[in-house]
Design a protein around this motif. Structure first.
Motif, short mmCIF file in Angstrom:
data_model
loop_
_atom_site.label_atom_id
_atom_site.label_comp_id
_atom_site.label_asym_id
_atom_site.label_seq_id
_atom_site.Cartn_x
_atom_site.Cartn_y
_atom_site.Cartn_z
N PRO A 192 0.82 -1.22 0.00
CA PRO A 192 0.00 0.00 0.00
C PRO A 192 0.84 1.27 0.00
O PRO A 192 0.40 2.31 -0.47
N TRP A 193 2.05 1.17 0.54
CA TRP A 193 2.88 2.37 0.62
C TRP A 193 3.91 2.45 -0.51
O TRP A 193 4.74 3.31 -0.54
N LEU A 194 3.84 1.50 -1.43
CA LEU A 194 4.82 1.46 -2.51
C LEU A 194 4.21 1.96 -3.82
O LEU A 194 4.77 1.79 -4.89
N PRO A 236 -11.70 -2.22 21.50
CA PRO A 236 -10.54 -1.94 20.65
C PRO A 236 -10.37 -3.03 19.58
O PRO A 236 -10.87 -4.14 19.75
N VAL A 237 -9.66 -2.71 18.50
CA VAL A 237 -9.54 -3.64 17.37
C VAL A 237 -8.98 -4.99 17.82
O VAL A 237 -9.50 -6.05 17.45
N ALA A 238 -7.91 -4.95 18.62
CA ALA A 238 -7.28 -6.21 19.03
C ALA A 238 -8.27 -7.09 19.78
O ALA A 238 -8.36 -8.30 19.53
N ALA A 239 -9.06 -6.49 20.66
CA ALA A 239 -10.04 -7.26 21.42
C ALA A 239 -11.12 -7.79 20.49
O ALA A 239 -11.60 -8.93 20.64
N GLY A 240 -11.49 -6.98 19.50
CA GLY A 240 -12.50 -7.42 18.53
C GLY A 240 -12.03 -8.63 17.75
O GLY A 240 -12.78 -9.58 17.54
N LEU A 265 -5.45 -1.44 7.12
CA LEU A 265 -5.48 -2.22 8.36
C LEU A 265 -5.83 -3.69 8.08
O LEU A 265 -5.01 -4.58 8.37
N PRO A 266 -7.01 -3.99 7.49
CA PRO A 266 -7.27 -5.40 7.19
C PRO A 266 -6.25 -5.97 6.22
O PRO A 266 -5.90 -7.15 6.30
N TYR A 267 -5.77 -5.13 5.33
CA TYR A 267 -4.79 -5.61 4.34
C TYR A 267 -3.55 -6.17 5.04
O TYR A 267 -3.17 -7.32 4.85
#
Ligand code: ATP
Ligand code: MG
Lengths: 290, 317, 237
Positions: free
Chosen positions: B25-27, B84-88, B152-154
């Protein structure tokens, strides 16, 4: 609930039970003779249903002709699939066998969906009207279904229990190698069993199209219930299978009325989990010997 | 030992490729390519999850799509409750793991097809129940309220695919892995040498389900909304087994090859024969089972062995 | 105290009585021969001792502990190793992996790969360590199975027809190997080839049609009229 309603639901349950009995009989025949779990059985039901639908809507024939058509079509296709595909995996590990019939099922599901789309299809031709038995109304269509199921079921059982070919099938179910060494044509017997079972499934499909709507997944639902019947009833006993088929038929009929279709299915599937616990070696938990 | 060496080498390559993929994504790579990479990793991770239980023990699951679906629902419900995302994500893995215990504790005590049946019915049952549950949005489904950046999901999916692949490779050549494969080859003999097959099967299935659940959780963040008929479609369970089967069952590389191939195929078929996707995948599975049992990786390994020492070794695990 | 004490064992398979009222005692350190015609119930007795099959009546004790309800895998961990009449190797695993699978977890943690190599040498398979079991001949598979059972470090080894299907040469090797193993482990051996097997036994039990018909030293067994009758009956059939 009034008594009339009760009998009405009972009658509905009988019809469903009859169809389930035919489906389960085919599953048990295939498993008994070949040790193959036929996940594709439902797609043969769908096949019979669409064949009858086309016969009625395209050729204007009576749906009753759909029954022999489905029997013939199912028999032929069953024969070909057994020869071309199933025969190659009967001696293989279970994983291969499960994958094969699952893949066949998926091929069928995909093909029906592509060919017919998701529409609900039905026709109005064929037997109509109903019989009023002291307030319990039974449609001629339902009666046709029930009677045809009884005739087909009885004929199959007679064939397996009495006829010479049936002896071969039963011997095969006991021990494949021993049957072969007694001069039984194993290959032909297996082909016959599969073809007969598929013919039954397709005929059941023809009947399903008569009393309901046809969709690409119509057979899928029926075959799942068929598996429940076979697991609850066990392979060895015809009586057990009959009790299970009509039992599920009644559960389906009453639960659909009192709750709804989804709840009926939920209840039946939960029954299956119970069956797995209660009858670990019922049909499919193939007990192994050291 | 050369095996530990090859596992380590595979791990290194996987990590390197994963790092490159995660950095895409950053390239400045086009979003089309990124989506392809994402889906390849999605199928790879799901395929590895299936591979872990079915490839390693020989007990076939038809419900990995449903397990992923459970993970997806649990995560969306948790995230909508401001977790939070990690808990999810953890909730997704835990929910699928718990569901697997329900199936496993009953049917994995038994040999043979009982487990497969349990999964087949589970697949149907979950959809029916979710459509009835108000908390799960009923037939209308659920929408993820917060919008997360697609990176994020990527990144999560790339990492999960890499970790799952390394985990399967490490297990395959560990002593536990050998004991698991012993169950696949002959459960009676395995029990006779002291292997607690029930416990091992249940544990492996639970781990496999947790990975499948995570796949579903991450994918839920990716797509943002859940419709029961889509999330619990039979198709996803089919892909979960088709990918490792095509690549090579019971090997760590199988699902990797299978996923890459499948993503490519899907792109072609969407253009050539849009309605026949299911049929084609079904036929492909048939062809592989009938004519190329050990998949592409196995066939390639055999071809390689033939070239190296003309003698063909008998089929391996 | 006997190592194995099976009392009043009965096993029915839906109508067929495979074993009825059998008392079988195995003393620590002995090599017990278990003989009898086809269908006598020998394999069934093995399955009952190893836990593959539950008896319909009776109890099994191992080192004085009642194990009748103990699952097979736990009996293996308690020290009961076995082979199968029809070989059951893990065909897709290598020869070495077949043995690795059997090493108890505790021993595995201590790391004893040398033992496995020695075991393989003992059965003459050291050169095939990295070949898949599927590539071995029947004779090799039989030896692999014995080695796999020994990898458990059992106290009791049940050998179900270790000589069946082997060439004369292989039979001699197998008997030689059994003679080595018996120095440290109690063995019960089922064998059809009485002439080869009886001489190396300390004691023998003969079954017929589910019951024990004779018991004693090899010399006594040879002269026992019931045994002669049972075997003649089999030959005549
Ligand atoms: N799982 C089973 N189901 C039904 N009957 C069985 C089963 N196992 C064994 N039997 C029957 O029990 C009897 C004893 O069998 P068993 O295998 O113990 O005999 P055996 O002495 O080992 O014979 P062999 O020398 O042929 O190996 C036989 O009649 C056999 O057919
Ligand atoms: Mg025997």
């Amino acid at each position: 609930m009034s008594l009339t309603l009760f009998f009405q639901l009972l009658a509905n349950g009988l019809v469903v039970g009859g169809l389930l009995g035919i489906v389960a009989l085919g599953l048990a025949l295939i498993f008994g003779v070949m040790r193959v779990v036929n996940f594709a059985h439902g797609e043969f039901i769908t096949l019979g249903a669409y064949a009858t639908y086309l016969l009625v809507t395209q050729l204007g024939a009576s749906p009753l002709f759909g029954i022999p058509l489905a029997l013939a079509l199912g028999g032929a296709i069953g024969w070909l699939i057994q020869a071309g595909v199933i025969a190659r995996v009967t001696e293989r590990p279970e994983l291969d066998m499960l994958m094969t019939t699952y893949a066949l099922s998926v091929v069928g599901l995909g093909a029906f969906a592509a060919g017919f789309g998701g529409d609900f299809r039905s026709y109005s031709a064929g037997p109509s009207g109903s019989l009023d038995l002291a307030g319990v109304v039974v449609g001629w269509r339902s009666l046709t279904v029930l009677l045809t199921c009884l005739v087909m079921g009885a004929a199959t059982l007679l064939l397996v229990q009495r006829a010479r070919v049936g002896l071969g099938l039963r011997a095969l179910a006991q021990n494949r190698d021993a049957a072969a060494s007694c001069g039984i044509n194993v290959i032909a017997s297996e082909r016959l069993a599969f073809s007969a079972a598929v013919a039954l499934a397709a005929a059941a499909g023809a009947l399903v199209s008569l009393i309901g709507t046809t969709t690409p997944t119509v057979g899928h639902g029926w075959v799942l219930d068929g598996f429940v019947v076979v697991m609850l009833g066990g392979l060895g006993s015809v009586a057990g299978a009959l009790v299970a088929a009509f039992g599920i038929g009644f559960v389906q009929s009453f639960a659909s009325y009192l709750l709804d279709d989804s709840w009926a299915r939920i209840i039946i599937y939960l029954l299956l989990y119970a069956a797995i616990l209660v009858r670990p070696h019922g049909l499919l938990g193939r007990q192994e010997h050291a | 030992m050369s095996r530990a060496g090859s596992t380590a080498a595979l791990a290194a390559v996987t990590v390197a490729l994963g790092a490159v993929a995660a950095a895409l994504p950053w390239l400045g790579v086009s979003s089309y390519v990124r989506t392809l990479v994402y889906y390849a990793c999605y199928y790879m991770a799901l395929g590895q999850a299936w591979n872990l239980i079915s490839g390693m023990t020989g007990y076939v699951s038809f419900a990995h799509g449903a397990l992923a679906g459970i993970g997806a629902y649990a995560t969306v419900i948790a995230l909508n409750a401001q977790w939070p995302v990690a808990a999810g994500l953890a909730a997704g893995a835990a929910a699928a793991g718990l569901a697997s215990l329900v199936i496993g504790a009953t049917s994995l005590r038994l040999r043979g097809a009982a487990f497969t049946f349990a999964t087949l019915f589970f697949q149907e049952l979950v959809l029916l129940i979710v459509r009835k549950l108000p908390a799960a949005g009923g037939p209308g489904g659920l929408v993820l309220q917060e919008i997360y950046p697609t990176s994020l999901p990527y990144v999560l999916m790339v990492v999960l695919a890499a970790v799952a692949t390394i985990a399967v490779a490490a297990l395959r050549f560990s002593r536990t892995g050998v004991r698991v494969l012993a169950i696949k080859h002959d459960e009676t003999a395995a029990v006779a040498i002291g292997i607690d097959s029930t416990r091992l099967k249940v544990a492996i299935f639970c781990a496999s389900a947790a990975i499948a659940g995570l796949v579903g959780s991450i994918h839920a963040i990716f797509v943002g909304s859940l419709f029961p008929d889509v999330v619990f479609a039979v198709e996803i369970s089919l892909i979960a087994l088709a990918v490792p089967l095509i690549g090579g069952v019971g090997t760590a590389m199988g699902p990797v090859v299978g996923a890459l191939l499948y993503v490519g195929m899907r792109e072609v078929f969407q253009v050539v024969a849009p309605g026949l996707h299911l049929t084609i995948v079904g036929l492909l599975i048939l062809a592989v089972v009938l004519f190329m049992r050990d998949g592409i990786v196995g066939a390639a390994a055999r071809a390689w062995a033939t070239r190296r020492r003309t003698a063909v070794p008998a089929e391996g695990g | 105290m006997a190592l194995v004490e099976a009392r009043a064992i009965e096993k029915r398979f839906s109508g067929v009585v495979a074993v009825k009222d059998v008392d079988l005692l195995v003393a620590e350190g002995e090599l017990l021969g278990l003989f009898g015609p086809n269908g006598a119930g020998k394999t069934t007795m093995f399955n009952i001792i190893a836990g593959a099959v539950r008896p319909t009546a009776g109890a099994v004790r191992f080192r004085g502990v009642d194990i009748t309800a103990v699952p097979a895998f736990r009996r293996a961990r308690m020290g009961i190793g076995r082979t199968f009449q029809v070989v059951r190797p893990f065909r897709g695993l290598t020869v070495m992996e077949n043995l690795m699978a059997a090493v108890p977890s505790a021993a595995a943690r201590d790391g004893r790969p040398a033992d496995l190599a020695a075991l393989l040498r003992g059965v003459g398979l050291e050169k095939r360590a990295n070949d898949p079991a599927a590539a071995l001949t029947l004779g090799m598979l039989k030896r692999l199975e014995v080695a796999r059972a020994l990898a458990l470090s059992p106290q009791l080894l049940l050998l179900d027809e270790p000589l069946a299907g082997l060439s004369d040469r292989e039979c001699a090797d197998m008997l030689q190997f059994v003679a080595t193993v018996r120095r440290s482990i109690t063995i019960v051996m089922v064998e059809h080839n009485v002439h080869l097997a009886l001489p190396i036994c300390d004691r023998a039990v003969v079954m017929d049609a589910g019951s024990i018909i004779a018991e004693g030293t090899p010399g006594e067994i040879r002269k026992n009229p019931a045994v002669i009758r049972a075997y003649l009956g089999e030959d005549a059939a």
